[in-house]
Design a protein around this motif. Structure first.
Motif, PDB file in Angstrom:
ATOM      1  N   UNK A  47       0.811  -1.209   0.000  1.00  0.00           N
ATOM      2  CA  UNK A  47       0.000   0.000   0.000  1.00  0.00           C
ATOM      3  C   UNK A  47       0.845   1.259   0.000  1.00  0.00           C
ATOM      4  N   UNK A  48       1.912   1.255   0.781  1.00  0.00           N
ATOM      5  CA  UNK A  48       2.804   2.412   0.816  1.00  0.00           C
ATOM      6  C   UNK A  48       3.423   2.664  -0.554  1.00  0.00           C
ATOM      7  N   UNK A  49       3.851   1.596  -1.215  1.00  0.00           N
ATOM      8  CA  UNK A  49       4.437   1.734  -2.552  1.00  0.00           C
ATOM      9  C   UNK A  49       3.428   2.321  -3.540  1.00  0.00           C
ATOM     10  N   UNK A  50       2.167   1.928  -3.403  1.00  0.00           N
ATOM     11  CA  UNK A  50       1.129   2.470  -4.272  1.00  0.00           C
ATOM     12  C   UNK A  50       0.949   3.966  -4.054  1.00  0.00           C
ATOM     13  N   UNK A  51       0.825   4.348  -2.788  1.00  0.00           N
ATOM     14  CA  UNK A  51       0.555   5.750  -2.463  1.00  0.00           C
ATOM     15  C   UNK A  51       1.729   6.643  -2.866  1.00  0.00           C
ATOM     16  N   UNK A  52       2.950   6.153  -2.698  1.00  0.00           N
ATOM     17  CA  UNK A  52       4.122   6.962  -2.997  1.00  0.00           C
ATOM     18  C   UNK A  52       4.532   6.907  -4.472  1.00  0.00           C
ATOM     19  N   UNK A  53       3.857   6.067  -5.254  1.00  0.00           N
ATOM     20  CA  UNK A  53       4.225   5.935  -6.666  1.00  0.00           C
ATOM     21  C   UNK A  53       3.952   7.239  -7.404  1.00  0.00           C
ATOM     22  N   UNK A  54       4.762   7.526  -8.402  1.00  0.00           N
ATOM     23  CA  UNK A  54       4.653   8.796  -9.126  1.00  0.00           C
ATOM     24  C   UNK A  54       3.433   8.873 -10.035  1.00  0.00           C
ATOM     25  N   UNK A  55       2.844   7.748 -10.412  1.00  0.00           N
ATOM     26  CA  UNK A  55       1.762   7.773 -11.397  1.00  0.00           C
ATOM     27  C   UNK A  55       0.422   8.234 -10.830  1.00  0.00           C
ATOM     28  N   UNK A  56      -0.066   7.706  -9.714  1.00  0.00           N
ATOM     29  CA  UNK A  56      -1.427   8.067  -9.282  1.00  0.00           C
ATOM     30  C   UNK A  56      -1.571   9.556  -8.980  1.00  0.00           C
ATOM     31  N   UNK A  57      -2.721  10.097  -9.360  1.00  0.00           N
ATOM     32  CA  UNK A  57      -3.046  11.479  -9.027  1.00  0.00           C
ATOM     33  C   UNK A  57      -3.843  11.557  -7.735  1.00  0.00           C
TER      34      UNK A  57
END
Length: 484
Positions: A218-228
């Motif tokens: 989940x942390x990797x998802x939130x910190x990923x550059x792609x999601x707005x």
């Protein structure tokens, strides 16, 4: 002989995949305490792949006319009905929930909510165009935000997934969603349903992706550059971590976190009716609901009578096997949650009194008895903090002012209810209670047309309704010169 565990997999860009590094975690049925499946423990490579798929699919999905997105969601809703028994079986195994209750209380509202947002897809509108400067016309465009990273909880894995993907897809966003590591099965099945519909209607399957994993995933998802945008339903601690992580690149954040709903019962209340409704709203889903009616404040003049009736109702409430149609709720979701609920009971202060329940039940699984605790003070741990279990606490108040003070005197502000025959008092209380929802002479009903969301440490943003739909959009001002 050892029974082989079922293998769940991620769903990325239309394909079911194992984690890139092959790591897995066991998934346990809380009704038995035994593992029944494995799921990927996804890492950075898996998150990268899912985000890349959603990013690639976004332009075409964004640019569809709303009626086309509506067609997809309407067909998804139809498919939920057609495959209802598969969804019910997956959710029951996920959570240990009674099969009959998943069938009656979860499938119909989920289908209705998807259809509601299918309609909302055709309402991407702004305010009327107008001239606010000589020679210029201003127009408002409402647009999707982009790729949405979504994290769903374990208490209602299917329904909370619906609350997230339906408005996001309707508004023209693409999705990467992560179920809880303890309850991935139904979300993986939803991926199969949505993916097949997207394929049938000629759209990229990368519009909707599911990756399984733990907090690190989940942390990797939130910190990923792609999601707005990052959206999470979970604990206050998790919400704070998401908000902090998202702040690093100023992602939009949508948080639906904990609750500690006050249930304020005045002396003119119909006690038998109130007790019946409150006990159901407190114990349904084993009290694992952020809006559960688990913190009762009752007027001192009816306190003893109310507590006796509530304890009797608790003793008559059943928890048990998934195929028993007489049970109201199943087990707690996992061993850690059982330990947490037990801890609250073990740490009760000397002035507290257990009126009913208070112990684990059954020889296997994570079942806990319907519990009533009285004699509590406002600053007691069990009053101030979310138990998330089948435990109803009772406090005695003297007047309306004290009731409001104690009701508002917690860090959460999601939901509340008032029980009285006095209309003016009900209106005063609904104004004074600092919660996102105030029910009057009822507790816990939800409809797709009305917003769900709180204040304070219960988070921000709304689920359901047009307000929830708006949260997945952004506003653009377009100004044109009238000179040509």
């Amino acid at each position: 002989m050892t029974t082989a565990l079922r293998r769940l997999r991620n769903y990325i860009d239309g394909e079911f995949r194992d984690a890139a590094d092959g790591r897995t975690t066991e998934v346990v049925n809380p009704a038995t305490g035994e593992a029944y499946a494995t799921a990927p423990l996804s890492g950075a490579a898996d998150v990268d792949a899912a985000m890349a798929a959603a990013e690639a699919a976004f332009p075409a999905w964004r640019d569809l006319i709303p009626a086309e997105r509506q067609k997809v969601l309407l067909k998804v809703a139809d498919r939920f009905e057609e495959r209802a028994e598969e969804l019910i079986a997956a959710e029951s195994e996920n959570c240990g929930k009674p099969i009959a209750l998943v069938r009656s209380e979860e499938i119909p509202p989920m289908v209705d909510q998807i259809r509601f947002f299918a309609g909302a897809a055709r309402m991407l509108e702004g305010r009327s165009a107008g001239e606010y400067m000589d020679g210029f016309t201003s127009i408002i465009r409402r647009e999707p935000v982009g790729v949405c990273a979504q994290v769903a909880p374990w208490n209602y894995p299917m329904m909370m997934a619906v609350w997230k993907f339906a408005p996001a897809l309707a508004a023209g966003n693409t999705v990467v969603i992560k179920p809880s590591d303890t309850t991935p099965a139904s979300t993986v099945l939803i991926a199969d349903i949505i993916g097949s519909v997207l394929d049938e209607l000629g759209h990229s399957r990368g519009v909707f992706n599911v990756i399984c994993g733990d907090r690190e995933t989940g942390r990797l998802m939130v910190e990923h550059k792609v999601p707005a945008m990052a959206s999470i339903t979970g604990s206050v601690r998790a919400g704070m971590q998401v908000a902090e992580s998202a702040s690093k690149d100023l992602k939009r954040v949508h948080l639906e976190l904990g609750g500690k709903a006050p249930v304020v019962v005045f002396e003119d209340t119909d006690i038998p009716k109130a007790v019946e409704d409150i006990s159901v709203a407190g114990y349904f889903n084993a009290g694992q609901d952020c809006t559960a009616a688990t913190r009762v404040l009752v007027h001192e003049s009816i306190h003893d009578e109310f507590v006796a009736a509530l304890a009797k109702a608790a003793s008559e409430t059943k928890t048990g096997a998934v195929d028993d149609e007489d049970v109201l709720y199943g087990p707690l979701n996992n061993a850690n949650q059982l330990k947490q609920v037990k801890g609250f009971i073990e740490r009760l202060p000397a002035h507290a009194k257990i009126e009913a329940g208070g112990e684990q039940v059954g020889e296997k699984g994570y079942f806990f008895a319907p519990t009533v605790v009285s004699g509590l003070k406002q600053d007691d741990e069990i009053v101030q903090h979310e138990v998330f279990g089948p435990v109803i606490t009772v406090q005695s108040f003297s007047d309306e002012k004290q009731a409001v003070q104690w009701a508002n005197g917690v860090e959460y502000a999601l939901a509340s209810s008032v029980w009285t025959k006095d209309h003016a008092r009900a209106m005063r209380m609904s104004r004074s209670l600092d919660f996102g929802c105030v029910w009057i002479n009822t507790h816990i009903p939800l409809v797709a047309e009305m917003p769900h969301g709180g204040f304070k440490k219960s988070g921000y943003g709304k689920d359901l309704s047009s307000y929830g739909f708006d949260d997945y959009t952004r506003i653009k001002h377009v100004m044109t010169s009238l000179d040509g």
